[in-house]
Design a protein around this motif. Structure first.
Motif, PDB file in Angstrom:
ATOM      1  N   TYR A   1       7.261   7.726  -3.698  1.00 29.86           N
ATOM      2  CA  TYR A   1       8.721   7.780  -3.839  1.00 29.86           C
ATOM      3  C   TYR A   1       9.387   6.502  -3.312  1.00 29.86           C
ATOM      4  O   TYR A   1      10.210   5.876  -3.979  1.00 29.86           O
ATOM      5  CB  TYR A   1       9.234   9.019  -3.092  1.00 29.86           C
ATOM      6  CG  TYR A   1      10.702   9.020  -2.796  1.00 29.86           C
ATOM      7  CD1 TYR A   1      11.645   9.026  -3.815  1.00 29.86           C
ATOM      8  CD2 TYR A   1      11.157   9.025  -1.470  1.00 29.86           C
ATOM      9  CE1 TYR A   1      13.002   9.019  -3.547  1.00 29.86           C
ATOM     10  CE2 TYR A   1      12.508   9.022  -1.194  1.00 29.86           C
ATOM     11  CZ  TYR A   1      13.431   9.017  -2.230  1.00 29.86           C
ATOM     12  OH  TYR A   1      14.765   9.007  -1.936  1.00 29.86           O
ATOM     13  N   TRP A   2       9.025   6.088  -2.077  1.00 27.51           N
ATOM     14  CA  TRP A   2       9.774   5.024  -1.413  1.00 27.51           C
ATOM     15  C   TRP A   2       9.204   3.627  -1.668  1.00 27.51           C
ATOM     16  O   TRP A   2       9.942   2.652  -1.789  1.00 27.51           O
ATOM     17  CB  TRP A   2       9.842   5.295   0.094  1.00 27.51           C
ATOM     18  CG  TRP A   2      10.881   4.464   0.782  1.00 27.51           C
ATOM     19  CD1 TRP A   2      10.672   3.482   1.716  1.00 27.51           C
ATOM     20  CD2 TRP A   2      12.297   4.523   0.573  1.00 27.51           C
ATOM     21  NE1 TRP A   2      11.859   2.936   2.105  1.00 27.51           N
ATOM     22  CE2 TRP A   2      12.880   3.561   1.407  1.00 27.51           C
ATOM     23  CE3 TRP A   2      13.126   5.287  -0.252  1.00 27.51           C
ATOM     24  CZ2 TRP A   2      14.255   3.343   1.457  1.00 27.51           C
ATOM     25  CZ3 TRP A   2      14.508   5.065  -0.206  1.00 27.51           C
ATOM     26  CH2 TRP A   2      15.043   4.113   0.632  1.00 27.51           C
ATOM     27  N   GLY A   3       7.847   3.530  -1.705  1.00 26.72           N
ATOM     28  CA  GLY A   3       7.197   2.216  -1.852  1.00 26.72           C
ATOM     29  C   GLY A   3       7.783   1.362  -2.977  1.00 26.72           C
ATOM     30  O   GLY A   3       8.049   0.163  -2.756  1.00 26.72           O
TER      31      GLY A   3
ATOM     32  N   ALA B   1       3.710   1.935   2.828  1.00 32.86           N
ATOM     33  CA  ALA B   1       4.684   3.027   2.587  1.00 32.86           C
ATOM     34  C   ALA B   1       3.902   4.264   2.132  1.00 32.86           C
ATOM     35  O   ALA B   1       4.052   4.729   1.000  1.00 32.86           O
ATOM     36  CB  ALA B   1       5.716   2.603   1.552  1.00 32.86           C
TER      37      ALA B   1
ATOM     38  N   GLU C   1       6.530   1.561   7.091  1.00 34.25           N
ATOM     39  CA  GLU C   1       7.664   2.479   6.983  1.00 34.25           C
ATOM     40  C   GLU C   1       7.839   3.312   8.258  1.00 34.25           C
ATOM     41  O   GLU C   1       6.935   3.451   9.067  1.00 34.25           O
ATOM     42  CB  GLU C   1       7.502   3.385   5.748  1.00 34.25           C
ATOM     43  CG  GLU C   1       8.383   2.970   4.603  1.00 34.25           C
ATOM     44  CD  GLU C   1       9.826   2.656   5.016  1.00 34.25           C
ATOM     45  OE1 GLU C   1      10.378   3.370   5.847  1.00 34.25           O
ATOM     46  OE2 GLU C   1      10.395   1.680   4.493  1.00 34.25           O
TER      47      GLU C   1
ATOM     48  N   VAL D   1       0.870  -1.180   0.000  1.00 30.43           N
ATOM     49  CA  VAL D   1       0.000   0.000   0.000  1.00 30.43           C
ATOM     50  C   VAL D   1       0.903   1.225   0.000  1.00 30.43           C
ATOM     51  O   VAL D   1       1.718   1.393   0.913  1.00 30.43           O
ATOM     52  CB  VAL D   1      -0.923   0.007   1.243  1.00 30.43           C
ATOM     53  CG1 VAL D   1      -1.893   1.183   1.169  1.00 30.43           C
ATOM     54  CG2 VAL D   1      -1.682  -1.301   1.354  1.00 30.43           C
ATOM     55  N   GLY D   2       0.762   2.076  -1.012  1.00 33.62           N
ATOM     56  CA  GLY D   2       1.602   3.274  -1.136  1.00 33.62           C
ATOM     57  C   GLY D   2       2.777   3.008  -2.049  1.00 33.62           C
ATOM     58  O   GLY D   2       3.678   2.225  -1.710  1.00 33.62           O
ATOM     59  N   CYS D   3       2.740   3.592  -3.235  1.00 37.07           N
ATOM     60  CA  CYS D   3       3.876   3.421  -4.159  1.00 37.07           C
ATOM     61  C   CYS D   3       4.225   4.778  -4.769  1.00 37.07           C
ATOM     62  O   CYS D   3       4.187   4.958  -5.981  1.00 37.07           O
ATOM     63  CB  CYS D   3       3.608   2.357  -5.210  1.00 37.07           C
ATOM     64  SG  CYS D   3       2.021   2.502  -5.999  1.00 37.07           S
TER      65      CYS D   3
ATOM     66  N   ARG E   1       0.420   6.775 -10.298  1.00 34.24           N
ATOM     67  CA  ARG E   1       1.284   5.784  -9.643  1.00 34.24           C
ATOM     68  C   ARG E   1       0.780   4.366  -9.932  1.00 34.24           C
ATOM     69  O   ARG E   1       1.559   3.449 -10.147  1.00 34.24           O
ATOM     70  CB  ARG E   1       1.342   6.014  -8.106  1.00 34.24           C
ATOM     71  CG  ARG E   1       1.926   7.335  -7.664  1.00 34.24           C
ATOM     72  CD  ARG E   1       3.255   7.644  -8.331  1.00 34.24           C
ATOM     73  NE  ARG E   1       4.272   6.641  -8.039  1.00 34.24           N
ATOM     74  CZ  ARG E   1       5.328   6.394  -8.808  1.00 34.24           C
ATOM     75  NH1 ARG E   1       5.512   7.068  -9.916  1.00 34.24           N
ATOM     76  NH2 ARG E   1       6.208   5.466  -8.469  1.00 34.24           N
TER      77      ARG E   1
ATOM     78  N   CYS F   1      -1.740  -1.168  -3.906  1.00 34.85           N
ATOM     79  CA  CYS F   1      -2.823  -0.195  -3.727  1.00 34.85           C
ATOM     80  C   CYS F   1      -2.238   1.209  -3.609  1.00 34.85           C
ATOM     81  O   CYS F   1      -1.273   1.420  -2.871  1.00 34.85           O
ATOM     82  CB  CYS F   1      -3.588  -0.578  -2.455  1.00 34.85           C
ATOM     83  SG  CYS F   1      -4.781   0.647  -1.946  1.00 34.85           S
TER      84      CYS F   1
ATOM     85  N   THR G   1      15.772   1.508   7.946  1.00 35.68           N
ATOM     86  CA  THR G   1      16.690   0.995   6.929  1.00 35.68           C
ATOM     87  C   THR G   1      18.147   0.908   7.383  1.00 35.68           C
ATOM     88  O   THR G   1      18.871  -0.006   6.978  1.00 35.68           O
ATOM     89  CB  THR G   1      16.620   1.921   5.686  1.00 35.68           C
ATOM     90  OG1 THR G   1      15.252   2.221   5.451  1.00 35.68           O
ATOM     91  CG2 THR G   1      17.222   1.282   4.470  1.00 35.68           C
TER      92      THR G   1
ATOM     93  N   PRO H   1       2.101   8.234   3.568  1.00 35.50           N
ATOM     94  CA  PRO H   1       2.488   9.308   4.505  1.00 35.50           C
ATOM     95  C   PRO H   1       2.205   8.921   5.965  1.00 35.50           C
ATOM     96  O   PRO H   1       1.288   8.134   6.249  1.00 35.50           O
ATOM     97  CB  PRO H   1       1.612  10.478   4.059  1.00 35.50           C
ATOM     98  CG  PRO H   1       1.325  10.200   2.616  1.00 35.50           C
ATOM     99  CD  PRO H   1       1.197   8.709   2.510  1.00 35.50           C
TER     100      PRO H   1
ATOM    101  N   HIS I   1      15.776   7.732  11.454  1.00 40.35           N
ATOM    102  CA  HIS I   1      16.945   6.975  10.969  1.00 40.35           C
ATOM    103  C   HIS I   1      18.037   6.954  12.032  1.00 40.35           C
ATOM    104  O   HIS I   1      18.641   5.922  12.295  1.00 40.35           O
ATOM    105  CB  HIS I   1      17.532   7.660   9.729  1.00 40.35           C
ATOM    106  CG  HIS I   1      16.658   7.567   8.515  1.00 40.35           C
ATOM    107  ND1 HIS I   1      16.138   6.382   8.061  1.00 40.35           N
ATOM    108  CD2 HIS I   1      16.232   8.522   7.640  1.00 40.35           C
ATOM    109  CE1 HIS I   1      15.433   6.603   6.956  1.00 40.35           C
ATOM    110  NE2 HIS I   1      15.463   7.889   6.686  1.00 40.35           N
TER     111      HIS I   1
END
Ligand code: NAD
Length: 342
Positions: free
Chosen positions: A11-13, A70, A93, A7-9, A38, A32, A122, A72, A170
């Motif tokens: 920038y990062w997904g 991934a 995320e 779910v969420g694609c 996207r 999704c 990460t 907001p 991070h």
């Protein structure tokens, strides 16, 4: 095979989706996203997967066993909760959710339902960070005095969280991992220059204190001319500079330091001897951190490993973010940190 959805694609997904899709134990069955562009892009890349704008298509498919979220930060809790309540494992995320209370709820649901919840911290999967962990553990650096981290660039401005919530996860996750502990105190200052009406800070200076006296200073910014991801670890024996954007030579180990020596002509007097030794640039594995991270999630779901980046760490990180922002609001006043067991 583990049937997975994403779910969420934005920038990062897509980075996560590519790695999960490449994993031999994964079958990517659904993607999704609310954004039609996207979705069209992802349909082209993964024609075998159902690509939908309807989250319920993912939740109601009982054959899907794990979901990657991934999206907001403000959406993490409602989406993550629905994933866990539908009996699916969750990779979410960073930061885990928009408050410590939301994180706690996710941890508890996962525990009750015996499901994995892993947070995309990460840097725990970056070979250079793992090498620094080994150096600290083996005593190569001596006692760590302090760490100075710069994580700055021009953007990417987030619309729903400030720079602390975007970038500091991070560093807190990385430092907790490296020091095998949680910070005891945080103080921070920050300013909103660009997104003033939303009161979202775009630059912040955060100081953390760890239990063995280590200090960490973090400079995070979306308002800097250069992309810098640099961490300097100063130990009593050696010092390390870690440059995450360097193509090669990501780590330099400096045999530099200061030794306090007894003075030859005065009892109880001391002088400082500066040590300028060799600089070592160790060879580091060229593996993609996200490959290691996504494989680790699959291993945890399959019962082959214990999660390094579980919901408890996600919660600890968010507790630090909340207190750092409280310190910003309170003119930089230090905030004590205590972490309840979950
Ligand atoms: N681990 C890392 O190094 C790293 C790096 C960048 C971003 N992130 C994290 O990834 C997450 C996403 O960040 P991004 O930069 O990709 O954001 P983004 O805005 O580029 O992408 C988010 C996507 O989610 C979609 N979306 C929003 N709400 C949705 C919903 N309810 N259902 C389905 N789709 C929805 C949007 O349409 C968009 O395509 C954030 O939590 C961010 O902190 C992690």
């Amino acid at each position: 095979m583990l049937r997975m959805a994403a779910v969420g694609c934005g920038y990062w997904g897509p980075n996560l989706i590519r790695n999960f899709n490449n994993h031999p134990d994964v079958e990517l069955v659904a993607i999704c996203d609310l954004d039609a562009k996207r979705r069209a892009h992802m349909s082209g890349l993964y024609p075998q997967a159902l690509v939908t704008d309807t989250f319920a298509d993912v939740i109601n498919d009982t054959s899907i066993q794990a979901v990657v979220v991934a999206t907001p930060v403000s959406t993490h809790f409602p989406l993550g909760k629905a994933v866990l309540e539908s009996g699916k494992h969750l990779f979410i995320e960073k930061p885990m959710a928009a408050s410590a209370d939301e994180c706690r709820q996710l941890v508890n649901i996962a525990k009750t339902k015996n499901l994995q919840v892993m947070v995309g911290h990460t840097f725990l999967f970056v070979p250079a960070v793992r090498m620094i962990k080994d150096l600290i553990r083996d005593g190569e650096l001596g006692d760590i005095y302090y760490v100075n981290i710069q994580r700055v660039n021009l953007g990417i401005f987030q619309k729903d969280v400030n720079v602390v919530w975007d970038l500091v996860p991070h560093d807190v996750a990385m430092l907790n991992y490296l020091f095998d502990s949680t910070p005891t105190r945080v103080s921070a200052t920050g300013q909103c220059f660009v997104q003033r009406e939303k009161e979202l800070e775009d630059v912040a200076f955060v100081t953390l204190e760890y239990p063995q006296g280590q200090m960490a200073h973090l400079h995070v910014s979306w308002l800097d001319p250069n992309k810098i991801r640099n961490a300097t670890f100063v130990g009593s024996k050696k010092m390390v500079v870690y440059d995450d954007v360097a193509m090669t030579d990501k780590i330099r180990i400096f045999d530099k330091g200061v030794d306090v020596m007894p003075h030859y002509d005065g009892y109880g007097e001391f002088h400082l001897a500066y040590r300028h030794g060799d600089i070592l640039i160790p060879k580091i594995d060229q593996v993609e951190p996200l490959k290691v991270e996504t494989s680790h999630f699959i291993d945890c779901v399959m019962g082959r490993d214990v999660s390094l980046s579980n919901g408890a760490l996600g919660l600890q990180v968010v507790e630090v973010l909340e207190k750092a922002c409280a310190s910003i609001k309170d003119g930089g006043k230090p905030q004590e940190l205590t972490f309840a067991k979950v």
